[in-house]
Motif scaffolding. Sequence first.
Motif, short mmCIF file in Angstrom:
data_model
loop_
_atom_site.label_atom_id
_atom_site.label_comp_id
_atom_site.label_asym_id
_atom_site.label_seq_id
_atom_site.Cartn_x
_atom_site.Cartn_y
_atom_site.Cartn_z
N LEU A 316 0.84 -1.20 0.00
CA LEU A 316 0.00 0.00 0.00
C LEU A 316 0.87 1.25 0.00
N ARG A 317 1.96 1.21 0.77
CA ARG A 317 2.89 2.34 0.79
C ARG A 317 3.47 2.59 -0.60
N ARG A 318 3.91 1.51 -1.25
CA ARG A 318 4.51 1.66 -2.59
C ARG A 318 3.48 2.23 -3.57
N LEU A 319 2.27 1.72 -3.52
CA LEU A 319 1.23 2.20 -4.42
C LEU A 319 0.97 3.69 -4.22
N ILE A 320 0.87 4.11 -2.98
CA ILE A 320 0.61 5.52 -2.71
C ILE A 320 1.77 6.39 -3.15
N GLU A 321 2.99 5.95 -2.86
CA GLU A 321 4.17 6.74 -3.22
C GLU A 321 4.33 6.85 -4.73
#
Length: 329
Positions: A316-321
């Motif tokens: 989720l962090r990677r997707l948001i970033e």
Amino acid sequence: MDQRLEELCYWLKSDLGIKEFGIAPASSDASFRRYFRVDTGTDTYIVMDAPPDKEDCRPFVTVAAAMGGFGVNVPKVLQQDLGRGFLLLTDLGTQQYLGALSADTAPRLYGDAIASLVRLQSHGPIDSTLLPPYDQALLMREMQLFPDWFLGRHLGVVLGPAERDALAENFDWLAQQALAQPRAWVHRDYHSRNLMVTTADNPGVLDFQDAVIGAVTYDLVSLLRDCYVAWPLAQVRAWVRDYHRLATEHGILDGVEFEQLLRWFDAMGVQRHLKAIGIFARLNHRDGKPGYLNDIPRTLRYVVDVVAHEPQLKELRRLIEEKVLPRFG
């Protein structure tokens, strides 16, 4: 004057016998419900207008009676016409928490709100059949609003199969964190726009008709990581500690340590805020209410802050970033 308002005024006059009164909008929310303040010159009341083809008043009536019985300061239902979708309610005033909160007032106002929340959680029976469960299916449906309405409809982000699978795994982990917690009555929108400053039994509590039985941290997150007002991290954790102490005294947490509560609180916040961001986008695109888009940056920041240090949410962090922050900034 619109037709529903004409019908409401006729109901007040002909059915309830309130012949002379002034009427003005009291508040609005993200649903089809509307609220009007009725002033008779000697008293004021709130009238709910809930079109029966779009809203059902019965949960409001049922939950109001139950929560009032627990000692929570909710409006009393004085008169009702469920067929037409009209309720006459006691008036909890005009001062929302949102407009009253400041560095000086916050300790008292949040202290009162936490005490009221613990009152609800300690009195609401978790085996009650009045409320539906906040189960995995509902938790997952809510989080799906984020990719459907915010990523897809609002930002135009198209996820590949691998990204969808990774996001689904993160959603499942968030749902499991919610389901692992002690259960309690959950107001579901316990935030600064639904809490009223009252002179007695503060706060007045509104908009509780969607209550469920679910995770003990949900309403605490709604209150302390509010989509409409933000506080420093150290202050939020201090209030969580206040809740932990009080809830432990009332037997709500059953030996849950503070650090465990805090991790559940963080995970619950991500679930709630993903849902909220999706709802804000849906309100804009489906319902023509663009004002809620202004609340997305604050709400997204809560998610970013948690996924930055939660290894279970690295996808989720990677997707948001990679796909949200560049387009959203």
